[in-house]
Design an enzyme around this catalytic site. Structure first.
Site, PDB file in Angstrom:
ATOM      1  N   SER A   1       0.837  -1.197   0.000  1.00 31.82           N
ATOM      2  CA  SER A   1       0.000   0.000   0.000  1.00 31.82           C
ATOM      3  C   SER A   1       0.878   1.256   0.000  1.00 31.82           C
ATOM      4  CB  SER A   1      -0.958  -0.059   1.194  1.00 31.82           C
ATOM      5  OG  SER A   1      -2.042   0.803   1.018  1.00 31.82           O
TER       6      SER A   1
ATOM      7  N   ASP B   1      -8.884  -4.106  -5.971  1.00 27.57           N
ATOM      8  CA  ASP B   1      -8.365  -3.372  -4.816  1.00 27.57           C
ATOM      9  C   ASP B   1      -9.157  -2.079  -4.601  1.00 27.57           C
ATOM     10  OD1 ASP B   1      -6.730  -1.808  -3.010  1.00 27.57           O
ATOM     11  OD2 ASP B   1      -5.094  -3.183  -3.481  1.00 27.57           O
TER      12      ASP B   1
ATOM     13  N   HIS C   1      -7.662  -5.558  -0.609  1.00 21.58           N
ATOM     14  CA  HIS C   1      -6.509  -4.659  -0.648  1.00 21.58           C
ATOM     15  C   HIS C   1      -5.231  -5.475  -0.567  1.00 21.58           C
ATOM     16  CE1 HIS C   1      -4.308  -1.028  -0.379  1.00 21.58           C
ATOM     17  NE2 HIS C   1      -4.114  -1.019   0.923  1.00 21.58           N
TER      18      HIS C   1
END
Length: 517
Positions: free
Chosen positions: A238, A456, A486
């Site tokens: 991320s 995502d 995610h």
């Protein structure tokens, strides 16, 4: 006020709050396989210029990690230490700060060891010290040949963590309408942002100007030198992908094996990121609604109508609290990070339609790092401190009002919140932002594996291709997973996991554009 974090929801749900303490001296001076480890007394060249030997050659005092009131200490295989780093890299011989590190040595023995594998789990604001022991169960095959290492970045948790507000003030701020409907609500929304920034300036002092992604990337290279690694081997998730890209740009010759999963779009500015997330969460909501047999447009409109009703009349919830519109939206967001959360979202929405906000409030509390006693962690505060130093763009309320129709067209559920967030998140911030978009070009670097997931919600799939392109030809290598949630690694795809493991363990670079379905 809460921004949707660009970090793994699995890590957020599994935070194991662990501290760092001193103890036995560091060991492990010998060379690893492929020469990736250098003696700790002779760090590799190519680090940040001008750093004194007192920093680059410091010996870490690895000792047992301490538990906290919230969580027991991790197992005996984990050790913690504190790294000293410059407060200001422009003044490398000036004041220093402490960075909390955690490590577990490679389980396969020195003959199989490649080196250290550094992890950042995202946010910004996520604690690597707390998350790394839990995440070991996912990256077990990598542990055999790597020392697993993570840290709390500057301004996070045990590394000079910043607490801008106390618990009572945070709870009070949750009643502020993050999608203001009139002048009074808009004034309250912006005043709350100003007050938060003042609290951060008071709490952080000089540190507030030195917590950028660039600062942390430089910290990473100092870690590489002190740990004795000739090349940086890194797994970024991320926001950690943005950090990895910035590292590759600053230190292309030091790049070893970098894997970036759940990729932040490096070409997007503040407004672009907000639009990306609006699109990503709406896509995830559409997929969730389809899984329940609902038409996505009709289902989204039903949820949007529910949020409007809650905006006018907050729902009663457990503990004598109320579910506001902002908390309800946050509660909807959390289960979208993982397909495993979808059944819980169904129950929470049903309860809310029946007039009970308790389930959505519990989800929002989990997202906001609030425990049963009403104590809040610092994750979201650190996230804001770091991102507002990074982001140069400061959209005005007037500009935001003009953009709202575009945001609401992208998503009737998330659009208004994400639109207003661009104006409120860094409103009246005490220090200026540093860039519109991060520079991640890395000519001459070794191949970097970039992993994108088509489902995502927080870092939409398109960002992976853009990161690969901006890293440069021959550097960025894209791997696609057609999945949900995610992040891709450890999410159930043998194809993804084996490809990433082969890259990190054997240096096998897949063909750019490989797809795992």
């Amino acid at each position: 006020m809460t921004r949707f974090a660009r970090w793994t929801a699995t890590a957020a749900a599994a935070l194991l709050l662990a501290g760092c303490g001193g103890g036995s001296p560091a060991d492990g001076k010998s060379e690893g396989k492929n020469g990736d480890r250098a003696p700790s007394t002779a760090p590799p060249s190519g680090g940040s210029p001008g750093l004194p030997a007192s920093l680059t050659s410091q010996r870490l005092d690895w000792g047992r990690c301490k538990g906290t009131s919230d969580s027991p200490a991790p197992g005996s295989g984990w050790r913690c230490a504190t790294l000293r780093a410059p407060l200001d890299y422009a003044k490398p011989r000036g004041a220093t700060i402490g960075l909390a590190l955690i490590r577990s040595k490679a389980t396969g023995g020195q003959s199989k060891r490649i080196g250290s594998l550094l992890f950042n789990f995202g946010g910004p604001g996520g604690s690597g010290v707390s998350t790394m022991p839990w995440y070991e169960s996912i990256v077990g095959p990598l542990h055999e040949r790597y020392d697993l290492v993570s840290w709390d970045p500057r301004a996070v948790a045990a590394s000079e963590g910043v607490r801008c507000r106390g618990d009572k003030a945070i709870q009070a701020s949750e009643s502020v309408d993050a999608t203001p409907d009139d002048a009074a609500e808009e004034a309250a929304y912006l005043k709350d942002a100003t007050d938060f920034g003042k609290g951060c300036a008071k709490a952080a002092g000089k540190l507030l100007s030195h917590v950028s992604t660039t600062d942390t990337a430089r910290d990473m290279d100092l870690m590489r030198q002190v740990l004795g690694d000739r090349r940086m081997h890194y797994f970024g998730i991320s926001y950690g992908t943005e950090l990895g890209g910035v590292y590759a740009h600053l230190f292309p010759k030091n790049v070893g094996r970098l894997a970036l999963d759940a990729v932040v779009d490096p070409s997007a500015d503040t407004v672009g990121h907000a639009k990306n997330q609006t699109l990503g969460f709406q896509r995830a909501l559409d997929d969730y609604l389809k899984s329940t047999g609902q038409d996505p447009k009709q289902g989204s409109r039903k949820i949007a109508d529910l949020l409007k009703r809650i905006d006018a009349n907050p729902l009663p919830a457990s503990g004598g609290r109320e579910l506001s519109q902002t908390l309800a939206l946050t509660g909807i967001v959390l289960p979208l990070y993982s397909e495993a959360g979808w059944p819980g979202l169904t129950e929470a929405l049903k309860d809310a339609e029946d007039g009970d906000g308790s389930a959505l409030l519990k989800l929002a509390d989990d997202y906001n790092d609030r425990d049963a006693s009403g104590h809040y962690g610092t994750t979201t505060q650190s996230q804001r401190v770091i991102s507002c130093l990074d982001d140069k763009e400061r959209p005005t309320p007037e500009e935001t009002r003009k953009r709202l129709p575009e945001f609401e067209t992208i998503s009737p559920v998330f659009g208004a919140f994400m639109g207003w967030d661009t104006a409120g998140w860094c409103h009246d911030w005490p220090v200026a932002g540093q860039y519109d978009t991060p520079e991640v070009s890395a000519p001459g670097a070794a191949p970097v594996l970039v992993v994108g997931n088509t489902g995502d919600p927080a870092t939409p799939y398109e960002g992976a291709r853009r990161m690969a392109d901006e890293l440069g030809k021959g550097v960025g290598v894209e791997l696609t997973w057609k999945g949900e949630g995610h992040g891709a690694y450890g999410s159930g795809s043998d194809c993804v996991d084996s490809t990433v493991n082969s890259y990190l363990l054997d240096g096998t670079v897949p063909k750019d554009g490989k797809v795992c379905s």
